[in-house]
Scaffold this motif. Structure first.
Motif, mmCIF file in Angstrom:
data_model
loop_
_atom_site.group_PDB
_atom_site.id
_atom_site.type_symbol
_atom_site.label_atom_id
_atom_site.label_comp_id
_atom_site.label_asym_id
_atom_site.label_seq_id
_atom_site.Cartn_x
_atom_site.Cartn_y
_atom_site.Cartn_z
ATOM 1 N N THR A 1 0.836 -1.203 0.000
ATOM 2 C CA THR A 1 0.000 0.000 0.000
ATOM 3 C C THR A 1 0.868 1.250 0.000
ATOM 4 O O THR A 1 0.608 2.216 -0.740
ATOM 5 N N LEU A 2 1.918 1.262 0.807
ATOM 6 C CA LEU A 2 2.805 2.421 0.858
ATOM 7 C C LEU A 2 3.450 2.674 -0.497
ATOM 8 O O LEU A 2 3.585 3.827 -0.937
ATOM 9 N N ALA A 3 3.817 1.605 -1.191
ATOM 10 C CA ALA A 3 4.450 1.761 -2.499
ATOM 11 C C ALA A 3 3.471 2.340 -3.520
ATOM 12 O O ALA A 3 3.844 3.178 -4.351
ATOM 13 N N THR A 4 2.211 1.900 -3.449
ATOM 14 C CA THR A 4 1.208 2.391 -4.395
ATOM 15 C C THR A 4 0.926 3.874 -4.187
ATOM 16 O O THR A 4 0.770 4.639 -5.160
ATOM 17 N N LEU A 5 0.850 4.295 -2.945
ATOM 18 C CA LEU A 5 0.464 5.680 -2.638
ATOM 19 C C LEU A 5 1.654 6.639 -2.619
ATOM 20 O O LEU A 5 1.455 7.859 -2.549
ATOM 21 N N ARG A 6 2.860 6.120 -2.693
ATOM 22 C CA ARG A 6 4.045 6.976 -2.568
ATOM 23 C C ARG A 6 4.079 8.110 -3.593
ATOM 24 O O ARG A 6 4.337 9.269 -3.224
ATOM 25 N N PRO A 7 3.818 7.861 -4.906
ATOM 26 C CA PRO A 7 3.867 8.969 -5.879
ATOM 27 C C PRO A 7 2.893 10.096 -5.535
ATOM 28 O O PRO A 7 3.223 11.277 -5.693
ATOM 29 N N LEU A 8 1.697 9.734 -5.058
ATOM 30 C CA LEU A 8 0.703 10.749 -4.719
ATOM 31 C C LEU A 8 1.157 11.558 -3.507
ATOM 32 O O LEU A 8 1.016 12.790 -3.475
ATOM 33 N N LYS A 9 1.721 10.883 -2.522
ATOM 34 C CA LYS A 9 2.199 11.584 -1.326
ATOM 35 C C LYS A 9 3.370 12.510 -1.666
ATOM 36 O O LYS A 9 3.483 13.623 -1.133
ATOM 37 N N GLU A 10 4.234 12.060 -2.541
ATOM 38 C CA GLU A 10 5.365 12.897 -2.934
ATOM 39 C C GLU A 10 4.888 14.143 -3.680
ATOM 40 O O GLU A 10 5.399 15.250 -3.464
ATOM 41 N N ARG A 11 3.889 13.960 -4.554
ATOM 42 C CA ARG A 11 3.396 15.083 -5.344
ATOM 43 C C ARG A 11 2.854 16.190 -4.457
ATOM 44 O O ARG A 11 3.049 17.378 -4.734
ATOM 45 N N TYR A 12 2.172 15.794 -3.373
ATOM 46 C CA TYR A 12 1.530 16.798 -2.510
ATOM 47 C C TYR A 12 2.258 16.968 -1.175
ATOM 48 O O TYR A 12 1.698 17.492 -0.224
ATOM 49 N N GLN A 13 3.520 16.518 -1.149
ATOM 50 C CA GLN A 13 4.373 16.729 0.016
ATOM 51 C C GLN A 13 3.710 16.206 1.309
ATOM 52 O O GLN A 13 3.611 16.888 2.318
ATOM 53 N N LEU A 14 3.251 14.951 1.226
ATOM 54 C CA LEU A 14 2.557 14.321 2.354
ATOM 55 C C LEU A 14 3.266 13.034 2.798
ATOM 56 O O LEU A 14 2.632 12.113 3.307
ATOM 57 N N MET A 15 4.577 12.958 2.607
ATOM 58 C CA MET A 15 5.299 11.747 2.969
ATOM 59 C C MET A 15 5.312 11.501 4.476
ATOM 60 O O MET A 15 5.588 10.396 4.928
ATOM 61 N N ASP A 16 5.022 12.537 5.255
ATOM 62 C CA ASP A 16 5.030 12.351 6.703
ATOM 63 C C ASP A 16 3.745 11.703 7.210
ATOM 64 O O ASP A 16 3.632 11.394 8.396
ATOM 65 N N MET A 17 2.750 11.481 6.345
ATOM 66 C CA MET A 17 1.490 10.863 6.798
ATOM 67 C C MET A 17 1.724 9.385 7.076
ATOM 68 O O MET A 17 2.299 8.679 6.256
#
Length: 700
Positions: free
Chosen positions: A684-700
């Motif tokens: 799940t983390l791998a799938t959502l990683r690009p979206l989190k990076e795009r919106y600077q949400l890697m700390d979630m």
């Protein structure tokens, strides 16, 4: 005679072992009981011939056998003696088996000969009539020896044959028992002469006395043989149903602890238990324990279960029946349920029904007719609120009865979303959370099944993106004016814009192709659920709304892919819902249910193994409920699978970055909640990683 100190139904026939031998030697019989019917003394006819030949005499005190109509008439001010006369005559009809009528005829001859006298006792206070519930008796013989006894038997066929009964016996010739026997006889004397405070003891109505004598004249005076005792129909009266834990149910340790915590809190509190962990059965175990405590005090219990929807009422009815009591369904026309409720409550007030169970929808519970019943309630009342968060709304919370000493709220998520006032009102009424079992702990202990979670990112197409970008800009304007997207109801315009935006994401056209691929890969599988977005795809002002996702998915799954599928919505009739559930549970017929605005709260479908979430609101209650539907235990079910379609704008879409980031956080909170307890969190983390990076949400 060598009497035992106690006679119990599990050891012997109480009538044959105690009453009949005592009659064979006694010359005087005095009896005070809770209530009696015409079948009772007829049972003694085996031994009454010898009793009569010795010149035996009898005195009987009992409560009149009143029904609901009798009680209502008394409380409306009708003449009390007339109502009691009517009740007594009702017991003396010709619609009895010949064996019983012969016994009644013998009693009539006793009365005519002056050997039997009957008086009726009752409690009358503040315009209401209560049952005289004491049970004692005295036998005396011609030598003056006395035997006193007390016990649970009523002078009814049910009390003497059908129920589980026990009698404690005090022979007067034993030093320790003689004092008790004489005290019982003195108590009876006070009753007979109407000198007992709080009770009214009246003569048996003349017309009923004459009717018994008439039966004695009409029936033959032949002696009844012991074998004829067996001809008495044992189903003429049955024991009132009591709550019992089913023999096949082994309560889990956490359920026992939940009940213990609730009882320790004086029968009030909230059970915050994850969906699928057995809140319903836990509540019924609690109700059973409470009813048994009250039963020892000879107090009845009214159990009122409130559920939001009719199909949940139907499920509760099945659960309550498993615990030995047939409840009354309170929904639809009051003409159906109102007479039954009044009748059973009247029986409970007179001590003839230990438990009254009512299961009501939220709307019927809060209706005028049912509220009128609750306002008049004087019996011990237990309120069980299923999906209790619903009752925190202003429309329902003021309907909760203040006169309920026992209160139990059930919910996986008792906190109301964006409604602190409603949440506080629930806690004020039901009490604090007394037991909590979250989903993580439930999965660890094996109360829920393990699961795999697979989010899929689906990009909006060009037209959807244009509409989405426009809505996001308008949302940004409202936020710049001070409106808070966390409180959409405070700004009607912002609320509308947010719903339109959510509609675009929920109805994204790309989800259909993704569902096609996923369902096609499981074409031979059963137990599949598809949750569709509500309504139709939104469109800009002036344009027609887009297609209905449920119809599109049903066409795709059923026609194009060839699965046996059926829609399941809030409009599906109850009878059809039950049939669909049965077909779905077989594992050989219906492969998939396609749902919209249904299969969320409380629906019990433990066999479901695969769930496709095309749309979920950001309200945590909805996605927690949907996950819970899929994690219930079932035979042969090793794990569940959840496929979650997350629609996002293309990476190059000109959206307001900060607004989009803030709104996306709520969506990612949902996916993170699903992912963290799954078996494949890393995927799940791998799938959502690009979206989190795009919106600077890697700390979630």
């Amino acid at each position: 005679m060598n009497f035992a100190t106690r006679y119990r139904s599990d050891m012997e026939d109480v009538v044959a072992s105690f009453y009949l031998p005592a009659f064979s030697a006694a010359s005087v019989y005095k009896r005070a009981v809770g209530y009696f019917s015409s079948t009772s003394l007829a049972l003694y006819s085996r031994g009454l011939e010898e009793f009569a030949e010795r010149g035996g005499s009898m005195q009987l005190i009992a409560s009149p056998n009143l029904n609901g109509d009798d009680i209502a008439d008394i409380e409306r001010g009708y003449d009390l003696r007339s109502v009691i006369e009517r009740a007594a005559l009702r017991e003396l009809t010709d619609e009895q088996p010949d064996t019983l009528l012969d016994g009644l005829g013998q009693l009539g001859r006793f009365i005519a000969e002056g050997r039997l006298d009957i008086k009726l006792a009752f409690v009358q206070r503040d315009g209401r009539v209560g049952i005289y519930h004491e049970k004692l008796g005295i036998f005396r013989d011609q030598e003056g020896d006395v035997v006193g006894f007390t016990g649970s038997s009523n002078e009814t066929l049910g009390g003497l044959l059908a129920n589980f009964e026990s009698v404690e016996v005090y022979p007067g010739w034993h030093a320790s028992d003689g004092e008790r026997a004489l005290r019982l006889e003195a108590d009876f004397g006070m009753l007979w002469t109407n000198q007992t405070p709080g009770l009214s003891v009246e003569a048996f109505p003349d017309v009923a006395r004459e009717r018994l004598i008439e039966i004695g004249q009409q029936r033959p005076a032949a002696k009844l043989e012991a074998s004829e005792y067996a001809l008495v129909p044992r189903v003429a009266e049955t024991a009132p149903a009591e709550l019992q834990i089913p023999t096949w149910l082994a309560p889990r340790d956490y359920q026992k602890q939940a009940v213990k915590s609730w009882l320790a809190n004086r029968g009030r509190g909230i059970l915050k238990m994850a969906t699928g962990t057995g809140k319903t059965k836990t509540a019924m175990i609690a109700a059973t324990q409470l009813s048994q405590v009250l039963r020892k005090r000879e107090e009845p219990l009214v159990v009122l279960i409130i559920a939001p929807l009719q199909h949940l009422v139907d499920q509760w009815i099945s659960e309550v029946e498993d615990f030995g009591v047939r409840p009354i369904a309170v929904y639809e026309s009051s003409a159906t349920w109102l007479p039954l409720v009044e009748e059973q409550l009247a029986a409970a007030r007179l001590g003839r029904r230990p438990v009254v169970a009512l299961v009501a929808t939220n709307s019927s519970f809060s209706g005028e007719r049912f509220q009128s019943i609750l306002q008049r309630m004087t019996l011990p009342l237990l309120v069980i609120a299923d999906e209790a968060h619903n009752l925190g709304s202003a429309a329902y919370r003021n309907s909760l009865p203040d006169n309920a000493p026992y209160r139990l709220a059930l919910s996986a998520t008792p906190e109301r979303w964006f409604d602190e006032e409603g949440t506080d009102a629930l806690i004020d009424y039901f009490g604090e959370v007394v037991f909590e079992l979250n989903m993580e702990r439930a999965i660890e202990m094996g109360a829920l099944t393990r699961y795999r979670y697979r989010p899929q990112l689906v990009e909006l197409d060009y037209a959807e993106t244009q509409f989405y970008v426009d809505l996001t800009a308008q949302i940004a304007t409202r936020m710049a004016m001070g409106s808070d997207p966390e409180k959409p109801d405070s700004d009607a315009t912002l609320g509308y814009l947010l719903r339109q935006r959510a509609g675009i994401l929920g109805h994204a056209a790309g989800k259909l192709e993704a569902v096609r691929r996923d369902v096609a890969s499981r074409r031979d599988a059963h137990f599949q659920l598809v949750y569709c977005a509500e309504g139709s795809r939104p469109a800009p002002r002036g344009e027609e709304p887009g297609p209905n996702q449920l119809r599109d998915v049903l066409r795709l799954v059923g026609r194009d892919l060839g699965l046996a599928a059926h829609q399941y919505t809030s409009e599906t009739p109850r009878a059809d819902r039950k049939a669909l559930m049965r077909r779905f549970a077989t594992g050989t017929d219906l492969q998939a249910l396609v749902a919209m605005r249904c299969l969320d709260e409380g629906v019990d479908i433990p066999d479901a193994r695969i769930g496709y979430l095309l749309a979920s609101s950001s309200n945590p209650r909805q996605f927690i409920q949907r996950r819970g539907r899929l994690l219930r235990l079932a035979e042969g079910k090793q794990y569940a699978e959840i496929v979650d379609y997350v629609a996002v704008p293309p990476s190059d879409a000109p959206v307001e970055f900060e607004v989009e980031r803030r709104l996306l956080i709520r969506e990612l909170e949902r996916t993170n909640e699903f992912a963290r307890l799954s078996e494949n969190y890393g995927d799940t983390l791998a799938t959502l990683r690009p979206l989190k990076e795009r919106y600077q949400l890697m700390d979630m």
